[in-house]
Design an enzyme around this catalytic site. Structure first.
Site, mmCIF file in Angstrom:
data_model
loop_
_atom_site.group_PDB
_atom_site.id
_atom_site.type_symbol
_atom_site.label_atom_id
_atom_site.label_comp_id
_atom_site.label_asym_id
_atom_site.label_seq_id
_atom_site.Cartn_x
_atom_site.Cartn_y
_atom_site.Cartn_z
ATOM 1 N N GLY A 4 17.111 5.465 0.901
ATOM 2 C CA GLY A 4 17.588 6.557 1.745
ATOM 3 C C GLY A 4 19.014 6.957 1.412
ATOM 4 N N GLU B 34 28.290 0.139 -1.679
ATOM 5 C CA GLU B 34 27.169 -0.779 -1.934
ATOM 6 C C GLU B 34 27.712 -2.052 -2.585
ATOM 7 O OE1 GLU B 34 23.520 -0.824 -1.457
ATOM 8 O OE2 GLU B 34 24.170 -2.839 -2.005
ATOM 9 N N CYS C 187 13.787 -1.505 -2.437
ATOM 10 C CA CYS C 187 12.614 -1.027 -3.181
ATOM 11 C C CYS C 187 12.735 -1.327 -4.670
ATOM 12 C CB CYS C 187 12.448 0.475 -2.933
ATOM 13 S SG CYS C 187 11.007 1.163 -3.726
ATOM 14 N N CYS D 78 9.231 -2.680 -3.678
ATOM 15 C CA CYS D 78 8.108 -1.930 -4.267
ATOM 16 C C CYS D 78 7.970 -2.140 -5.779
ATOM 17 C CB CYS D 78 8.264 -0.426 -4.043
ATOM 18 S SG CYS D 78 9.259 0.082 -2.639
ATOM 19 N N LYS E 223 7.387 -5.815 -7.131
ATOM 20 C CA LYS E 223 6.082 -6.222 -6.597
ATOM 21 C C LYS E 223 4.943 -5.552 -7.350
ATOM 22 C CE LYS E 223 4.311 -3.797 -3.555
ATOM 23 N NZ LYS E 223 4.331 -3.044 -2.298
ATOM 24 N N TYR F 247 20.048 4.863 -11.391
ATOM 25 C CA TYR F 247 20.593 5.207 -10.064
ATOM 26 C C TYR F 247 22.088 5.486 -10.167
ATOM 27 C CZ TYR F 247 16.476 4.634 -7.215
ATOM 28 O OH TYR F 247 15.261 4.840 -6.628
ATOM 29 N N ALA G 48 30.689 -2.268 3.501
ATOM 30 C CA ALA G 48 31.419 -1.337 4.351
ATOM 31 C C ALA G 48 31.328 -1.759 5.814
ATOM 32 C CB ALA G 48 30.843 0.062 4.181
ATOM 33 N N TYR H 270 1.570 -6.570 5.517
ATOM 34 C CA TYR H 270 1.186 -6.133 4.168
ATOM 35 C C TYR H 270 1.923 -6.892 3.077
ATOM 36 C CZ TYR H 270 5.191 -3.026 3.040
ATOM 37 O OH TYR H 270 6.416 -2.524 2.717
ATOM 38 N N GLU I 45 0.069 -8.938 0.171
ATOM 39 C CA GLU I 45 0.277 -8.564 -1.234
ATOM 40 C C GLU I 45 0.673 -9.777 -2.072
ATOM 41 O OE1 GLU I 45 1.616 -3.884 -0.953
ATOM 42 O OE2 GLU I 45 3.177 -5.385 -0.850
ATOM 43 N N ARG J 248 -2.386 -6.147 10.995
ATOM 44 C CA ARG J 248 -2.399 -5.479 12.292
ATOM 45 C C ARG J 248 -1.929 -4.029 12.099
ATOM 46 N NH1 ARG J 248 1.273 -6.070 16.654
ATOM 47 N NH2 ARG J 248 2.542 -7.401 15.325
ATOM 48 N N THR K 89 9.552 3.493 1.507
ATOM 49 C CA THR K 89 10.507 4.254 0.710
ATOM 50 C C THR K 89 10.334 5.771 0.836
ATOM 51 O OG1 THR K 89 11.221 2.587 -0.831
ATOM 52 C CG2 THR K 89 10.996 4.796 -1.735
ATOM 53 N N ALA L 169 -0.198 2.672 0.738
ATOM 54 C CA ALA L 169 -1.069 1.759 -0.008
ATOM 55 C C ALA L 169 -0.606 0.331 0.232
ATOM 56 C CB ALA L 169 -1.024 2.066 -1.495
ATOM 57 N N HIS M 50 -18.018 12.850 -11.345
ATOM 58 C CA HIS M 50 -18.999 11.804 -11.594
ATOM 59 C C HIS M 50 -18.841 11.226 -12.993
ATOM 60 C CE1 HIS M 50 -22.681 9.664 -10.845
ATOM 61 N NE2 HIS M 50 -23.129 10.029 -12.025
ATOM 62 N N GLU N 180 -15.558 9.898 -5.791
ATOM 63 C CA GLU N 180 -16.534 10.929 -5.396
ATOM 64 C C GLU N 180 -17.241 10.556 -4.089
ATOM 65 O OE1 GLU N 180 -20.071 11.507 -7.880
ATOM 66 O OE2 GLU N 180 -19.775 9.519 -8.738
#
Ligand SMILES: Cc1cc2nc3c(=O)[nH]c(=O)nc-3n(C[C@H](O)[C@H](O)[C@H](O)COP(=O)(O)OP(=O)(O)OC[C@H]3O[C@@H](n4cnc5c(N)ncnc54)[C@H](O)[C@@H]3O)c2cc1C
Length: 451
Positions: A16, A36, A44, A49, A52, A100, A116, A178, A182, A205, A311, A341, A436, A441
């Site tokens: 973010g 930072e 992430c 993310c 992983k 980044y 900070a 999750y 995972e 859940r 994210t 996902a 197909h 499908e």
């Protein structure tokens, strides 16, 4: 206020924070700084993310080699070089950190390397220096929490698991969300003997109940020793590994114990309460629909607000906020129909309401469900099954929920999320021709409601 140095001071260069800093500077010409202390990119990129998913790819090769025999391939099963995987992952993450950094400096954002602290509605301190800003954005994310229990110091979290010195041949995963599921899948695929404990009735859940039961069965079939209604009493270091006493009196011995039972917002020591910013009991920053905290000029988004911790949500919130602060933007983010996902093996892809939510909110619904063995597995020998499910509002015929457990579910569901945002009805799904032979499908060929 004397002319501040910055129009926007962002605390935290994660998903973010980076997006907000970059968009404010490049789209609106705002003077922006971001503080930072750790690697750029946040959770992430560094411990979420991306690593992983890389490990999930790695884990799938074990199955792929196994399955290839059914297609005529033969040869000795290759072995995993854990050190090589870790090194390759680290190299890729360093590359992303550089990207980044380049994005921020290219947009003219000042990057301050340090932690900070908020010193008031328009002041932030980094490395002993106070910077003045018209707006402050708190985008400090969250941190995994290990609950207090005897021996908890022996447990690791998702922050450490990617870089374990030795590959954990026996891994105990605690948690049913999750992230826990995972890692249980990924390390099983990589070759660990994984025991997963969850104290509730069923894992995941908040997901559709059919999905929860189906994926739990599939994970067990792939080798995860998944135990529900089970929890840890204590952890003790012993000669043969970590001896984990369970509350039911049994014991598990593991090389590593991974706790994935929850994350807390990163607000401790940030100076927010001293500045008058209201925090929830969980420590999350309380914000309004424009991400403003209880103090005008101090904003927060992403995981530190403990709402939808994904994210793409943090990115979208950042863009809405920047438009609001520096443009004419009054738009609000719509939190309905967020596709997501879960990279269990097999994957889960989902968008919209679960069957239970739809029944509660909409009353009459039609459910379409299909369970099958994918074509690939007719030769691969794998017993893996696929689940696909549609939840349709009876009155409007709109597809309000779409759920899948199967290979590449996230890739498949992303496209359907567009159709659902456009208001697609079941009749539109029915009028769409399938591709197909694919698994996807099935979403446009299910005709008979099961409930
Ligand atoms: C194991 C795992 C897997 C995940 N997988 C997925 C996934 O597959 N898909 C998905 O969408 N989401 C996933 N997530 C969630 C995703 O990582 C987060 O939702 C996202 O990173 C939140 O972004 P953020 O900007 O709010 O915070 P973060 O990305 O956490 O960034 C916060 C930054 O603030 C910095 N910071 C903290 N305190 C200070 C301070 N005092 N001063 C300056 N900086 C500070 C931190 O160092 C950090 O860099 C996963 C998370 C985990 C833990």
């Amino acid at each position: 206020m004397p002319d501040p140095t910055y129009d926007l001071f962002v605390i935290g260069a994660g998903s973010g924070g980076v997006r907000a800093a970059r968009m404010a500077a490049s789209q609106y010409g705002a003077r922006v700084a971001v503080a930072e202390p750790a690697a750029l990119g946040g959770t992430c990129v560094n411990v979420g993310c991306i690593p992983k998913k890389l490990y999930s790819f790695a884990a799938h090769y074990a199955e792929a080699f196994e399955e290839s025999h059914g297609f005529g391939w033969s040869g000795a099963a290759p072995t995993l070089d854990w050190a090589q995987l870790k090194a390759n992952r680290a190299r890729e993450i360093t590359r992303l950190n550089g990207i980044y950094g380049g994005l921020l400096s290219g947009a003219g954002v000042t990057v301050l390397r340090g932690s900070a602290t908020v010193k008031g509605p328009n002041a932030v301190e980094v490395n002993g220096e106070v910077h003045r800003a018209r707006h402050i954005l708190v985008a400090t994310g969250g941190w995994p929490v290990v609950p207090p229990l005897p021996g908890s110091e022996h447990a690791i979290t998702s922050n450490e698991v990617f870089d374990l010195k030795d590959f954990p041949k026996r891994l105990l995963v605690v948690g049913g969300g999750y992230i826990a599921c995972e890692f249980a899948s990924i390390f099983t695929g990589l070759g660990s003997h994984v025991t997963q404990l969850y104290r509730g009735e069923q894992v995941l859940r908040g997901f559709d109940d059919d999905v929860r039961h189906f994926v739990a069965d599939e994970m067990r079939k792939k080798g995860v020793d998944l135990r529900t209604r089970s929890d840890v009493a204590s952890i003790e270091k012993a000669a043969d590994g970590l001896r984990v006493a369970l509350k039911d009196g049994t014991q598990v011995v593991a090389d590593s114990v991974l706790y994935a039972t929850g994350r807390a917002p990163n607000t401790a020591g940030l100076g927010l309460e001293e500045a008058g910013v209201k925090l929830a009991l969980s420590g999350a920053v309380v914000v309004d629909e424009h991400y403003q905290s209880s103090v005008p000029g101090i904003h927060a988004l992403g995981d530190v607000t403990a709402r939808v911790q994904l994210t793409p949500v943090a990115l979208a919130e950042a863009m809405v906020l920047v438009d609001h602060l520096f443009g004419a933007g009054q738009r609000r983010l719509d939190y309905e129909l967020i596709p997501t996902a879960v990279f269990t093996h097999p994957n889960i892809g989902t968008v919209g309401l679960t069957e239970a939510q739809a029944r509660q909110r909409l009353g009459a619904v039609r459910i379409y469900r299909s369970e099958f063995r994918a074509l690939r597995h007719t030769l691969s020998g794998s017993t893996e099954r696929t689940l696909m499910k549609l939840v349709v509002a009876d009155a409007s015929d709109r597809v309000v929920g779409l759920h899948m457990v199967g290979a590449d579910a996230g890739e498949i569901v992303q496209g359907f999320a567009v159709a659902m945002r456009a208001g697609a009805t079941k009749a539109v799904f029915d009028a769409t021709l399938g591709i197909h032979p694919t698994v996807a499908e099935e979403f446009v060929t299910m005709r008979t409601p099961v409930a």
